[in-house]
Design an enzyme around this catalytic site. Structure first.
Site, short mmCIF file in Angstrom:
data_model
loop_
_atom_site.label_atom_id
_atom_site.label_comp_id
_atom_site.label_asym_id
_atom_site.label_seq_id
_atom_site.Cartn_x
_atom_site.Cartn_y
_atom_site.Cartn_z
N GLY A 24 0.83 -1.20 0.00
CA GLY A 24 0.00 0.00 0.00
C GLY A 24 0.87 1.25 0.00
N ASP A 29 11.45 -10.99 6.65
CA ASP A 29 11.46 -10.07 5.52
C ASP A 29 12.51 -8.98 5.72
OD1 ASP A 29 10.59 -9.28 3.02
OD2 ASP A 29 8.95 -8.03 3.78
#
Length: 382
Positions: A90, A205
């Site tokens: 986003g 990550d």
């Protein structure tokens, strides 16, 4: 382990204090209970996100709850002029919370993206229950209707990627000391997740864009939506679908889906190599033999005479040669093909502490051959 010891001081720094339970909440079982929560959608119950957070967090969630109107005001209707980042998750906007006048980063998750309710819940819970100087702070969240918005402390210098891999023409490249400072701080963040959290947390990550920098270039890990609680008891790994970013994932995790803390160690090695070389882990603009950073670097690790070829040209030779050797030794150990031969993050932190202490800017580039051993990728670090 032999070549890794060249980066460690003779007296091993005690890390017993880092084994303490998380101070910010009294019942360590809160995080442990989180491990057993199923995030699969249960349409029959239709439980609200806020209720999930209240029940799982057991009253320990300190993050503020914002309305969509609050954040709409804070970002001036999510004005494009306030946009500071954009990705598959986003968009991130700079905003000011009216009630407190606090500058924040507002991440509005893409409602059509992969990062749905599960990742949103993971992020809120992880950052609410885990606190460390090298983890970004969660200010609050919004779960109005189908809106999923996270509000963080604002990090004025953006991400490591901005200063290393996407350097604007008007920005100066990071100097050697700042690079080592960022590496050490990021390693401390991972060490905290692996060795202080109970149960341990696997970040999953770790990459340059997820390392944020404050006004003094102190690093903080962000984006915990893919984090997993690590194995407990006699379990050796967590089995999960492969998620993360291509190039940063450890080979054994990419092949089998078996996730361990050593998977994060590999990812750290990739980012550390990016810091040293100024190269992206995958760069299709380079010649074919240089497009994959780890593949390009692996043979060079074996020949110390080629170490200077690996230093970022933007450093213009302004680094201690011995420090470069030691940094590459740490990177080589983290990037071992076999997970069991990679060091623990606490060992990496100790090595980087040693590197920082001995990283004398006045050190001459000429170094005695006997002063340091070259990395030995086949040695055992356990």
């Amino acid at each position: 382990m032999g070549c890794f010891k060249c980066c460690l001081s003779e007296e091993r720094i005690s890390r017993k204090s880092l084994k303490k339970s998380i101070k910010e909440y009294n019942d360590a079982r809160t995080l442990a209970s989180f491990a057993n929560i199923s995030f699969k959608t249960d349409s029959s119950r239709k439980r609200y996100i806020a209720e999930e957070i209240r029940q799982i967090g057991k009253g320990n969630i300190s993050a503020d709850i914002f309305t969509f109107r609050d954040l709409n005001t804070a970002t001036k209707n999510f004005n494009h002029e306030n946009l500071i980042g954009e990705g598959g998750f986003g968009r991130v906007y700079k905003g000011i919370i009216q009630k407190t006048n606090q500058v924040v980063a507002v991440k509005q998750l893409d409602r059509n993206g992969f990062q749905g309710n599960r990742e949103f819940l993971v992020e809120v819970l992880m950052l609410s229950l885990l606190h460390h100087p090298n983890l970004v702070s969660l200010v609050g969240y919004c779960a109005d209707g189908d809106q999923r918005i996270l509000v963080y402390e604002y990090m004025i210098n953006g991400s490591l990627e901005d200063h290393l891999l996407e350097l604007a023409p008007d920005k100066k490249p990071l100097d050697w000391n700042t690079r080592m400072k960022i590496a050490e701080g990021a390693a401390r963040g991972l060490e905290y997740l692996h060795e202080s959290a109970n149960p341990p947390v696997i970040y999953r990550d770790f990459k340059a864009s997820n390392v944020l920098l404050d006004e003094n270039f102190n690093p903080k890990l962000s984006d915990f939506g893919l984090a997993k609680l690590g194995p407990t008891g006699d379990k050796t790994h967590v089995s999960t679908r492969v998620m993360g970013t291509y190039g940063y994932c450890a080979p054994e995790y990419a092949l089998t889906g078996q996730l361990t803390a050593k998977s994060d160690v590999y990812s750290f090695g990739v980012v550390f190599l990016e810091l040293i070389t100024g190269r992206r882990v995958i760069d299709n603009s380079r010649p074919s033999e240089e497009q994959n950073l780890v593949s390009w670097a692996t043979p060079l690790f074996k020949d110390r005479r080629k170490f200077t070829l690996m230093a970022d040209p933007l450093l213009q030779g302004n680094y201690p040669l011995k420090g470069l050797y030691q940094a590459l030794a740490v990177a080589a150990m983290c990037l071992q093909e076999e997970a069991s031969t990679r060091p623990l993050m606490s060992d990496v932190v100790t090595a980087l502490e040693f590197l920082a202490v001995h990283n004398d800017a006045a050190e001459e580039r000429a170094v005695d051959d006997d002063d340091i051993k070259k990395p030995c990728p086949d040695s055992d670090s356990d």
